[in-house]
Design an enzyme around this catalytic site. Structure first.
Site, PDB file in Angstrom:
ATOM      1  N   THR A   1     -52.107   0.578 -34.958  1.00  0.00           N
ATOM      2  CA  THR A   1     -51.307   1.675 -35.510  1.00  0.00           C
ATOM      3  C   THR A   1     -51.656   2.989 -34.827  1.00  0.00           C
ATOM      4  O   THR A   1     -50.776   3.810 -34.543  1.00  0.00           O
ATOM      5  CB  THR A   1     -51.500   1.794 -37.034  1.00  0.00           C
ATOM      6  OG1 THR A   1     -51.109   0.557 -37.631  1.00  0.00           O
ATOM      7  CG2 THR A   1     -50.682   2.923 -37.622  1.00  0.00           C
ATOM      8  N   CYS A   2     -52.921   3.169 -34.526  1.00  0.00           N
ATOM      9  CA  CYS A   2     -53.371   4.408 -33.893  1.00  0.00           C
ATOM     10  C   CYS A   2     -52.757   4.576 -32.506  1.00  0.00           C
ATOM     11  O   CYS A   2     -52.331   5.669 -32.127  1.00  0.00           O
ATOM     12  CB  CYS A   2     -54.888   4.420 -33.800  1.00  0.00           C
ATOM     13  SG  CYS A   2     -55.710   4.112 -35.378  1.00  0.00           S
ATOM     14  N   SER A   3     -52.681   3.484 -31.740  1.00  0.00           N
ATOM     15  CA  SER A   3     -52.174   3.532 -30.367  1.00  0.00           C
ATOM     16  C   SER A   3     -50.665   3.416 -30.268  1.00  0.00           C
ATOM     17  O   SER A   3     -50.070   3.895 -29.307  1.00  0.00           O
ATOM     18  CB  SER A   3     -52.806   2.412 -29.537  1.00  0.00           C
ATOM     19  OG  SER A   3     -54.178   2.662 -29.339  1.00  0.00           O
TER      20      SER A   3
ATOM     21  N   THR B   1     -56.803   1.070 -31.437  1.00  0.00           N
ATOM     22  CA  THR B   1     -56.399   0.122 -32.482  1.00  0.00           C
ATOM     23  C   THR B   1     -54.877   0.190 -32.634  1.00  0.00           C
ATOM     24  O   THR B   1     -54.247   1.168 -32.231  1.00  0.00           O
ATOM     25  CB  THR B   1     -57.121   0.425 -33.814  1.00  0.00           C
ATOM     26  OG1 THR B   1     -56.871   1.776 -34.173  1.00  0.00           O
ATOM     27  CG2 THR B   1     -58.630   0.204 -33.681  1.00  0.00           C
TER      28      THR B   1
END
EC number: 1.11.1.27
Length: 158
Positions: free
Chosen positions: A46-48, A44
């Site tokens: 922000t996560c990546s 996703t």
């Protein structure tokens, strides 16, 4: 919700390694200091783009400051977590899966996202020393301010 000073409840994660599928329980945290951070979902935005990459970049510094292990966990399966870790060059990070969200429910750190994916982990970071939470930073919804790698590095090395 779990709090600083409390031991982790009985939890299990899975990890796909070169040796195959592994189930990890509280013994993973026993006798060592683990930086554990959670994301709502692998791959996703922000996560990546920010969360996992920050830990990849600072992994050596986190370990030099006292972390025996750094682990990323999401409510995804172990195959997805391994693929995501590989795509992010996260060799220094243990990519853990909480496939059904039960570990996050046990810690009181799950959230319901409806059509986005159902039960997910809240975005957070914690330091666990010998199964006891010593630092817990839980993000407000849609925020990314207190669970980043730099914040945890400061907590390890005040």
């Amino acid at each position: 919700m779990i709090a600083v000073g409390q031991p982790l409840p009985p939890i299990e994660f899975t990890r796909l390694s070169a040796d195959g599928m592994e189930t990890l329980d509280n013994r993973y945290f026993a006798g060592r200091t683990v930086v554990l951070f959670a994301v709502p979902g692998a791959f996703t935005p922000t996560c990546s783009e920010a969360h996992l990459p920050g830990y990849v970049v600072l992994a050596d510094k986190l370990k030099a400051a006292g972390a025996d292990a750094i682990a990323c966990v999401a409510v995804n399966d172990a195959f997805v977590m391994k693929a995501w870790g590989d795509s992010q060059n996260a060799d220094a990070i243990d990519m853990l899966a909480d496939g059904d969200g039960s570990a996050h429910k046990a810690m009181g750190l799950s959230m319901e996202t409806g059509a986005f994916g159902g039960t997910r982990a809240q975005r957070y970071a914690m330091i666990v020393k010998d199964n006891v939470v010593t630092v817990l930073n839980v993000e407000a919804p849609k925020a990314f301010e207190v669970s980043d790698a730099e914040t945890l590095l400061k907590a390890l090395n005040p």
